[in-house]
Motif scaffolding. Structure first.
Motif, PDB file in Angstrom:
ATOM      1  N   PRO A 170       1.064  -1.232  -0.202  1.00 55.18           N
ATOM      2  CA  PRO A 170       0.124   0.064  -0.381  1.00 55.18           C
ATOM      3  C   PRO A 170       0.747   0.951  -0.108  1.00 55.18           C
ATOM      4  N   VAL A 171       0.762   2.629  -0.551  1.00 61.76           N
ATOM      5  CA  VAL A 171       1.018   3.195  -0.770  1.00 61.76           C
ATOM      6  C   VAL A 171       0.284   4.732   0.056  1.00 61.76           C
ATOM      7  N   LEU A 172       1.198   5.390   1.034  1.00 63.22           N
ATOM      8  CA  LEU A 172       0.815   6.804   1.089  1.00 63.22           C
ATOM      9  C   LEU A 172       1.561   8.214   0.639  1.00 63.22           C
ATOM     10  N   ALA A 173       1.056   9.068  -0.141  1.00 63.65           N
ATOM     11  CA  ALA A 173       1.369  10.237  -0.777  1.00 63.65           C
ATOM     12  C   ALA A 173       0.392  10.975   0.020  1.00 63.65           C
ATOM     13  N   LEU A 174       1.748  12.088   0.491  1.00 67.57           N
ATOM     14  CA  LEU A 174       1.247  12.913   1.494  1.00 67.57           C
ATOM     15  C   LEU A 174       1.860  14.356   1.105  1.00 67.57           C
ATOM     16  N   SER A 175       1.429  15.156   1.863  1.00 68.06           N
ATOM     17  CA  SER A 175       1.031  16.897   0.834  1.00 68.06           C
ATOM     18  C   SER A 175       0.756  17.954   1.902  1.00 68.06           C
ATOM     19  N   ALA A 176       1.158  18.524   1.478  1.00 67.35           N
ATOM     20  CA  ALA A 176      -0.168  19.914   2.235  1.00 67.35           C
ATOM     21  C   ALA A 176      -0.851  20.465   0.966  1.00 67.35           C
ATOM     22  N   THR A 177       0.716  21.631  -0.084  1.00 71.40           N
ATOM     23  CA  THR A 177       0.249  21.642  -1.465  1.00 71.40           C
ATOM     24  C   THR A 177      -0.348  21.382  -2.277  1.00 71.40           C
ATOM     25  N   ALA A 178      -1.156  21.190  -2.474  1.00 75.53           N
ATOM     26  CA  ALA A 178      -1.426  19.917  -3.889  1.00 75.53           C
ATOM     27  C   ALA A 178      -2.522  20.785  -4.987  1.00 75.53           C
ATOM     28  N   THR A 179      -2.697  21.504  -5.782  1.00 73.35           N
ATOM     29  CA  THR A 179      -3.869  21.495  -6.365  1.00 73.35           C
ATOM     30  C   THR A 179      -4.500  20.165  -7.344  1.00 73.35           C
ATOM     31  N   PRO A 180      -6.283  20.160  -7.641  1.00 74.36           N
ATOM     32  CA  PRO A 180      -6.106  19.121  -8.103  1.00 74.36           C
ATOM     33  C   PRO A 180      -5.435  18.523  -9.303  1.00 74.36           C
ATOM     34  N   LYS A 181      -4.793  19.312 -10.157  1.00 76.06           N
ATOM     35  CA  LYS A 181      -3.612  19.625 -10.997  1.00 76.06           C
ATOM     36  C   LYS A 181      -2.713  17.832 -10.852  1.00 76.06           C
ATOM     37  N   VAL A 182      -1.992  18.396  -9.552  1.00 73.85           N
ATOM     38  CA  VAL A 182      -1.088  18.192  -8.832  1.00 73.85           C
ATOM     39  C   VAL A 182      -1.553  16.707  -8.134  1.00 73.85           C
ATOM     40  N   GLN A 183      -2.634  16.421  -7.696  1.00 75.35           N
ATOM     41  CA  GLN A 183      -3.050  15.910  -7.836  1.00 75.35           C
ATOM     42  C   GLN A 183      -3.309  14.410  -8.400  1.00 75.35           C
ATOM     43  N   GLU A 184      -3.592  14.851  -9.426  1.00 70.95           N
ATOM     44  CA  GLU A 184      -3.707  13.660 -10.310  1.00 70.95           C
ATOM     45  C   GLU A 184      -1.836  13.664 -11.070  1.00 70.95           C
ATOM     46  N   ASP A 185      -1.499  14.200 -10.706  1.00 68.09           N
ATOM     47  CA  ASP A 185      -0.294  14.051 -11.072  1.00 68.09           C
ATOM     48  C   ASP A 185       0.350  13.309 -10.698  1.00 68.09           C
ATOM     49  N   ILE A 186       0.541  13.228  -9.112  1.00 71.92           N
ATOM     50  CA  ILE A 186       0.961  12.215  -8.324  1.00 71.92           C
ATOM     51  C   ILE A 186       0.492  10.562  -9.282  1.00 71.92           C
ATOM     52  N   ILE A 187      -0.326  10.924  -8.199  1.00 74.81           N
ATOM     53  CA  ILE A 187      -1.166   9.681  -8.698  1.00 74.81           C
ATOM     54  C   ILE A 187      -1.066   8.456  -9.866  1.00 74.81           C
ATOM     55  N   TYR A 188      -1.010   9.841 -10.979  1.00 77.99           N
ATOM     56  CA  TYR A 188      -0.262   9.369 -12.490  1.00 77.99           C
ATOM     57  C   TYR A 188       1.148   9.079 -12.325  1.00 77.99           C
ATOM     58  N   ALA A 189       1.863   9.560 -11.892  1.00 71.23           N
ATOM     59  CA  ALA A 189       3.032   9.388 -11.435  1.00 71.23           C
ATOM     60  C   ALA A 189       3.642   7.818 -10.518  1.00 71.23           C
ATOM     61  N   LEU A 190       2.535   7.428  -9.299  1.00 69.89           N
ATOM     62  CA  LEU A 190       2.586   6.335  -8.976  1.00 69.89           C
ATOM     63  C   LEU A 190       1.688   5.452  -9.548  1.00 69.89           C
ATOM     64  N   GLY A 191       1.703   5.062 -10.819  1.00 72.95           N
ATOM     65  CA  GLY A 191       1.408   3.835 -11.508  1.00 72.95           C
ATOM     66  C   GLY A 191      -0.720   4.086 -11.690  1.00 72.95           C
ATOM     67  N   GLY A 192      -0.848   5.463 -11.393  1.00 73.81           N
ATOM     68  CA  GLY A 192      -2.597   5.156 -12.232  1.00 73.81           C
ATOM     69  C   GLY A 192      -3.017   4.321 -10.617  1.00 73.81           C
ATOM     70  N   LYS A 193      -2.686   4.196  -9.683  1.00 72.64           N
ATOM     71  CA  LYS A 193      -3.614   2.962  -8.871  1.00 72.64           C
ATOM     72  C   LYS A 193      -4.512   3.806  -8.278  1.00 72.64           C
ATOM     73  N   GLU A 194      -5.728   2.902  -7.622  1.00 77.26           N
ATOM     74  CA  GLU A 194      -6.614   3.664  -6.814  1.00 77.26           C
ATOM     75  C   GLU A 194      -6.610   4.228  -5.363  1.00 77.26           C
ATOM     76  N   PHE A 195      -7.140   5.022  -5.466  1.00 83.08           N
ATOM     77  CA  PHE A 195      -5.989   6.159  -3.758  1.00 83.08           C
ATOM     78  C   PHE A 195      -7.583   7.026  -3.468  1.00 83.08           C
ATOM     79  N   VAL A 196      -7.373   6.282  -2.074  1.00 84.58           N
ATOM     80  CA  VAL A 196      -8.120   6.825  -1.572  1.00 84.58           C
ATOM     81  C   VAL A 196      -7.951   8.973  -1.077  1.00 84.58           C
ATOM     82  N   LYS A 197      -8.867   9.648  -1.638  1.00 82.91           N
ATOM     83  CA  LYS A 197      -8.553  10.777  -1.396  1.00 82.91           C
ATOM     84  C   LYS A 197      -8.724  11.821   0.026  1.00 82.91           C
TER      85      LYS A 197
END
Length: 515
Positions: A170-197
């Motif tokens: 399981p993967v946990l990605a943490l941040s304090a500042t992420a626009t919706p576009k950056v959130q998509e970028d993070i998930i895409y870079a991590l393989g496009g897995k299904e993430f609970v937000k």
């Protein structure tokens, strides 16, 4: 598995001494323990690290934490060991080879391992990780994937390969500042897995925003000297230039009875760690720094953050001002700018990625090396001498050449059609990234000249609303320095300026020879 909140609170108290969770922590931890991939966006100072440190105690296996800064790793390991969490370590380039190899040999004895994205690309490190039972893979400060991965640190874009090598925990990605576009970028870079937000508002109602236009650099100094003479509070002054940070720190130190240090990425690692620890221990009043300082710094009583230069994007600005007021007290963010200040961020953007001419030169040089059957340069000075570009630009080019199969295991593979295609693809990518960066710069310039509420427009790209200020709002809504009355700090015992600290370390028998 479903875990009751009461059980988690008991474990929180038992392991970390906290009586209750902050907003978002328990929800994120429950989903982690249930084996889900989680994207957590929580405001600065909200205790993001507990979201993986407590699971590391509860899970049956090892937690890997990808961390962007060595000083951040060292600080967190130190804090955890002080709380009797002994099965924690950090693997970083600051360790000598013998120490690093010793840690790698006994990796299986640790429950929590901090490591940089660059070291994760070393085959020996990956080989050792494959032998572990990795229960959780964490990317702390995950916005770095989007903010730095495309140019400055491309190894952030290779994390998906490492996750797969660790048997896809399981993967946990943490941040304090992420626009919706950056959130998509993070998930895409991590393989496009299904993430609970778990996305929480990032605005800080106890920080007031002041934007002041000045004529020149001298006026900036006059304003800062006046403020620092009136307010003795832990403060940060952010610069985009190392030279400017050094010069202003020297000028302030010679004019004020305050303990002032400079901090930037060009300094020796040990000196940076020393200065950071002095600031944390209230032995320094002001840090004149670049963006290299502050990420993960958990100092609650910083009450003034000044930007001497413009940042290149609002995300960076929000991250840096978020280091103020973590104790909930009234704090101020001051941005000083003159009309010519726009030139520096423009220059920074233009130099982050190679120009077309530099790309042509690199490709031609690679062909020469391939024809002569010579290896690629490895050391930074060799790269600069060979390709006439900086190390950051080379890391960017090399990453893309590896993706196109032109570089494999540090050797060159020449095929004319492949090279032509790769050149076009890389240059198109450079143009796209440059346009994105220019658009982000335009956003912060628009914000500076905003006539409406600064608070309202600062956060509108990140969230749909914002909290009303608990003290003052902004310079467009009547902010006044006269109405800001923070608690003043006092010196603790005999301390030395950062210049004296560094000088004494070099003198035999100096006052701080053993520090």
């Amino acid at each position: 598995m479903q875990v009751e909140t009461t059980f988690l609170q008991e474990q929180l108290q038992q392991n970390f001494g906290y009586s209750s969770f902050r907003r978002g922590q328990a929800e994120i931890i429950r989903d982690i323990l249930a084996g889900k991939n989680v994207l957590g966006i929580l405001p600065t100072g909200s205790g993001k690290s507990i979201c993986y440190q407590l699971p590391a105690k509860l899970l049956n296996g090892t937690t890997i934490v990808v961390s962007p800064l060595i000083s951040l790793m060292i600080d967190q390991v130190k804090q955890l060991k002080a709380k009797q969490f002994k099965q924690v370590t950090a693997i970083n380039s600051f360790m000598n080879r013998e120490m690093r190899n010793s840690v790698l040999r006994k990796l299986h004895t640790y429950r929590l391992i901090y490591v940089s994205p660059e070291l994760l690309q070393q085959q020996y490190v990956q080989g050792r990780l494959r032998n572990l039972k990795v229960s959780l893979f964490v990317i702390d400060e995950a916005h770095c994937i989007s903010q730095w991965g495309h140019e400055f640190r491309p190894d952030y874009l290779k994390l998906q390969e490492v996750i797969m090598a660790c048997k896809s925990p399981p993967v946990l990605a943490l941040s304090a500042t992420a626009t919706p576009k950056v959130q998509e970028d993070i998930i895409y870079a991590l393989g496009g897995k299904e993430f609970v937000k778990h996305i929480y508002p990032m605005d800080r109602p106890n920080i007031a925003f002041s934007v002041e236009q000045v004529e020149n650099e001298d006026e900036k100094l006059v304003i800062m000297k006046r403020l620092f003479s009136q307010y003795r509070v832990p403060s940060l002054v952010y610069f985009s230039s190392r030279q400017a940070a050094e010069e202003v720190a020297q000028e302030l130190a010679s004019s004020l009875d305050l303990r002032i240090a400079v901090y930037h990425g060009g300094m020796e690692q040990q000196d940076r760690i020393t200065i950071q620890q002095q600031f944390m221990n209230d032995q320094l009043d002001i840090i004149c720094c670049t963006s290299a300082f502050g990420m993960g710094i958990n100092k609650s009583n910083i009450h003034l953050v000044i930007h001497y230069h413009l940042t290149t994007q609002l995300e960076a600005y929000i991250q840096e001002i978020g280091r103020a007021g973590r104790d909930g007290e009234a704090s101020v963010s001051l941005l000083l700018y003159s009309n010519k200040d726009i030139q520096l961020p423009k220059h920074i953007i233009s130099r982050e990625l190679p120009s077309k001419q530099e790309l042509v030169f690199v490709f031609n040089k690679l062909k020469v090396l391939d024809d002569a059957d010579k290896p690629l340069p490895i050391k930074e000075e060799e790269v600069v001498n060979c390709f006439d570009i900086n190390e950051v630009q080379w890391r960017f080019i090399k990453y893309h050449l590896e993706n196109h199969g032109i570089i494999k295991h540090n050797s060159i593979h020449f095929q004319q059609e492949t090279w032509d295609h790769a050149f076009k693809q890389i240059y198109t990518y450079i143009e796209k990234r440059t346009m994105i960066k220019q658009a982000k710069l335009a956003e912060i310039i628009d914000w500076i000249y905003q006539q409406d509420c600064l608070r309202k427009h600062l956060y509108k790209g990140f969230q749909s609303s914002y909290q009303p200020p608990v003290f003052q709002c902004c310079s467009n809504c009547g902010f006044s320095w006269k109405d800001w009355q923070p608690q003043q700090t006092r010196r603790k015992g005999n301390t030395y300026s950062w210049q004296e600290q560094l000088k004494n370390k070099l003198l035999i028998g100096g006052a701080n020879e053993t520090t």
